[in-house]
Design an enzyme around this catalytic site. Structure first.
Site, mmCIF file in Angstrom:
data_model
loop_
_atom_site.group_PDB
_atom_site.id
_atom_site.type_symbol
_atom_site.label_atom_id
_atom_site.label_comp_id
_atom_site.label_asym_id
_atom_site.label_seq_id
_atom_site.Cartn_x
_atom_site.Cartn_y
_atom_site.Cartn_z
ATOM 1 N N GLY A 174 1.000 -1.340 0.264
ATOM 2 C CA GLY A 174 0.006 -0.174 0.254
ATOM 3 C C GLY A 174 0.652 0.992 -0.002
ATOM 4 N N CYS A 194 5.217 -6.188 1.269
ATOM 5 C CA CYS A 194 5.192 -4.769 0.942
ATOM 6 C C CYS A 194 5.487 -4.211 2.167
ATOM 7 C CB CYS A 194 5.331 -4.216 -0.602
ATOM 8 S SG CYS A 194 6.130 -2.994 -0.712
ATOM 9 N N HIS A 241 7.377 -9.053 -3.516
ATOM 10 C CA HIS A 241 5.420 -9.164 -3.945
ATOM 11 C C HIS A 241 5.318 -10.948 -4.295
ATOM 12 C CE1 HIS A 241 3.162 -5.411 -3.316
ATOM 13 N NE2 HIS A 241 4.695 -4.350 -3.546
ATOM 14 N N GLU A 252 3.197 -12.357 -4.161
ATOM 15 C CA GLU A 252 1.042 -12.394 -4.769
ATOM 16 C C GLU A 252 1.738 -12.501 -6.499
ATOM 17 O OE1 GLU A 252 2.733 -10.396 -2.950
ATOM 18 O OE2 GLU A 252 1.550 -8.729 -4.034
HETATM 19 N N1 GLN Z 1 4.995 2.719 0.034
HETATM 20 C C1 GLN Z 1 5.764 1.738 0.653
HETATM 21 C C2 GLN Z 1 6.756 1.845 -0.808
HETATM 22 O O1 GLN Z 1 7.119 2.847 -1.556
HETATM 23 C C3 GLN Z 1 5.457 0.337 0.351
HETATM 24 C C4 GLN Z 1 5.029 0.339 -1.167
HETATM 25 C C5 GLN Z 1 4.269 -1.273 -1.514
HETATM 26 O O2 GLN Z 1 3.305 -1.934 -0.487
HETATM 27 N N2 GLN Z 1 4.186 -1.972 -3.098
HETATM 28 O O3 GLN Z 1 7.837 1.412 -0.529
#
Ligand code: GLN
Length: 534
Positions: free
Chosen positions: A354, A381, A507, A509
């Site tokens: 996020g 992440c 990630h 997933e």
């Molecule tokens: N916001 C966080 C970053 O930019 C995590 C990004 C994400 O969860 N894809 O590092």
């Protein structure tokens, strides 16, 4: 090389991407090599800058391309390799055309939608053909027939089919046959009108896939066939699935769709072998056990925002003979109403990726709840950054610990901007993106789960774990179980004294498939099941 073009009519959200992906499954089951690509008529260069409210999940490929979530379906349903060339937007097309115009490539001509924009679209089909060397290229056109912005794409595929020869190209139109409750009937008129709209452009569909919630009886098939000018066997029923999206290929096969396609395109193939797929389906649809997994996010009300996460969790369930009930927990609700009470009864807690500050404190409390109550935790992440902040605050007593993304003046910036991000000003395509190698620590849970010492996983982030805090964390039982090969970047963490507490900066997933569940998700669901069985 053969070409299948998939368009959609009547309404959006028909699952055109799933249909395209399922065709891929079917053709691969006949020993064919397929390539899939998606055309998106919007003007964004890629979906990377769009909000989940606008677009749903941004799917990331090995090469770092930020793409439409339908490419996720393509990868989960087939073995075809996808690259940034497999997702074309109007934005990319116009960008290329305008760059050529500025360079003077058009030699004084007036630059027009036809032929210059359409040529660019056709070039992309050829390019994907050349790069993939596939037997069949499946191209899905996003949007709904009748949209103004989709016209250049439709014109381009019409021309393309003519150029390669109509015997080598075919059109599949996915349409909607609504059930009108008051009349107690399925209605075909919207389908007729959407096919008429296509024919206006010069495209006559070879196959109609009718999305419906009730079975299509013979008389209705005959009616659609007559008024839409397709043979009755080319009216394919695609009814809402009972258990799992992975039923779609089997359903289309039952309708004879692959047979029809092979005949129409003159493809001689081995008999289809769907045994691997059907085994997997059985495991997914008839599980012996059940677990409840809480996904803590700020977009939980959206169907598509965490698509790959939900899919990967389901795959992990399949690996453990577990049906997974996903409980969507709004992170802000944890902050506002009754705190972590909503997490009671969960067998596992998952915090996905996020951006932005909203809901962060709720996620931190969820991570704390999982850590302190020995509930299995998987962080993805942002979910790893959250786990680190929580540990800093509540296990190490570092008051005010935070990520520089949310609190630039934090006394303890546990999560800080990556060096390579310091001077980045453009938002589009500038994160740390795509597959990166990661070395796993010997003896760690990660090394056991992956059963190897080096992995490649996909990334999409700007911030990272701040190395200044590593020693302090390690001394308290926080294990850095995966790092970049030079050791410089933290990629994966876990807790020593916890049944399952793992989180990755990448990630995972994006790499999970129903028949090849990702080790982290398989491990997480296994632990969740053990937790549930006490
Ligand atoms: N916001 C966080 C970053 O930019 C995590 C990004 C994400 O969860 N894809 O590092």
């Amino acid at each position: 090389m053969k070409y299948i073009f998939l368009t959609g009519g009547v309404v959006s959200s028909l699952g055109k991407g799933l249909t395209a992906a399922s065709l891929g499954t079917l053709l691969e089951s006949r020993g064919l090599k397929v390539a899939l690509q998606k055309f998106d008529p919007y003007l964004n260069v890629d979906p990377g800058t769009m909000s989940p409210f606008q677009h749903g999940e941004v799917y990331v490929l090995d090469d770092g391309a930020e793409t439409d979530l339908d490419l996720g379906h393509y990868e989960r349903f087939t073995d075809s390799t996808l690259t940034r060339f497999n997702n074309l937007t109007s934005g990319q097309v116009y960008k290329t055309v305008l760059e050529k115009e500025r360079r003077g490539d058009y030699l004084g001509k007036t630059v027009q939608v036809i032929p210059h924009v359409t040529d660019e679209i056709k070039n992309r089909i050829r390019l994907v053909g050349e790069k993939s060397g596939a037997d069949v290229i499946i191209t899905e056109i996003g949007g709904t027939t009748g949209d103004i912005e989709g016209l250049p794409f439709l014109e381009a595929i019409r021309e393309f089919a003519l150029e390669v020869g109509r015997e080598h190209a075919m059109f599949v139109h996915v349409t909607f046959v609504p059930y009108i409750k008051a009349a107690g009937e399925l209605k075909t008129k919207p389908t007729q009108q959407s096919v008429a709209k296509l024919r206006e452009i010069g495209i006559a569909p070879d196959i109609l896939v009718a999305r419906t919630e009730k079975p299509l009886e013979e008389d209705l098939r005959a009616k659609i066939s007559m008024f839409c000018n397709v043979p009755v066997e080319a009216v394919i029923e695609e009814i809402d699935v009972a258990h799992s999206i992975y039923e779609v290929p089997v359903m289309l096969r039952r309708e004879g769709m692959d047979e029809l396609i092979c005949k129409r395109l003159g493809l001689e193939t081995t008999p289809p072998d769907m045994s691997r797929w059907e085994d997997m389906l059985q495991r997914l649809c008839e599980p012996k056990n059940r677990v409840k997994i809480g996904v803590i996010g700020k977009y939980i009300e959206l169907q598509d925002a965490y698509k790959s996460v939900y899919e990967a969790v389901t795959h992990g369930g399949g690996a453990n003979d577990c049906g997974v009930e996903i409980v969507r927990v709004g992170s802000e609700a944890i902050e506002n109403n009754g705190g972590v009470k909503s997490l009671a009864g969960l067998s596992g807690v998952l915090v996905p990726g996020g951006f932005g500050e909203r809901g962060i404190e709720g996620k931190i409390r969820a991570a704390q709840f999982a850590r302190e109550n020995s509930v299995p935790y998987l962080g993805l992440c942002l979910g790893m950054q959250i786990a680190s902040i929580e540990f800093a605050r509540n296990a190490l007593g570092l008051d005010g610990a935070h990520s520089a993304e949310f609190e630039p003046d934090s006394p303890h910036p546990i999560i800080a901007l990556l060096d390579e991000q310091q001077n980045v000003t453009d938002m589009g395509g500038t994160m740390r993106l795509g597959a990166q190698p990661c070395r796993l620590k010997e003896g760690s849970r990660a090394a056991t789960l992956y059963d190897t010492g080096e992995i490649n996983e996909r990334h999409r982030h700007r911030y990272e774990f701040n190395n200044a805090y590593r020693d302090q964390f390690e001394a308290a039982g926080f294990v850095f179980s995966g790092t970049s090969p030079d050791g410089g970047l933290v990629e994966l963490i876990e807790l020593k004294d916890h049944p399952f507490y793992m989180a990755s900066q990448f990630h995972p997933e994006f790499l999970s498939k129903p028949h090849r569940p990702h080790p982290l998700f398989a491990g997480f669901i296994k632990a969740a099941h053990e937790h549930a069985s006490g």
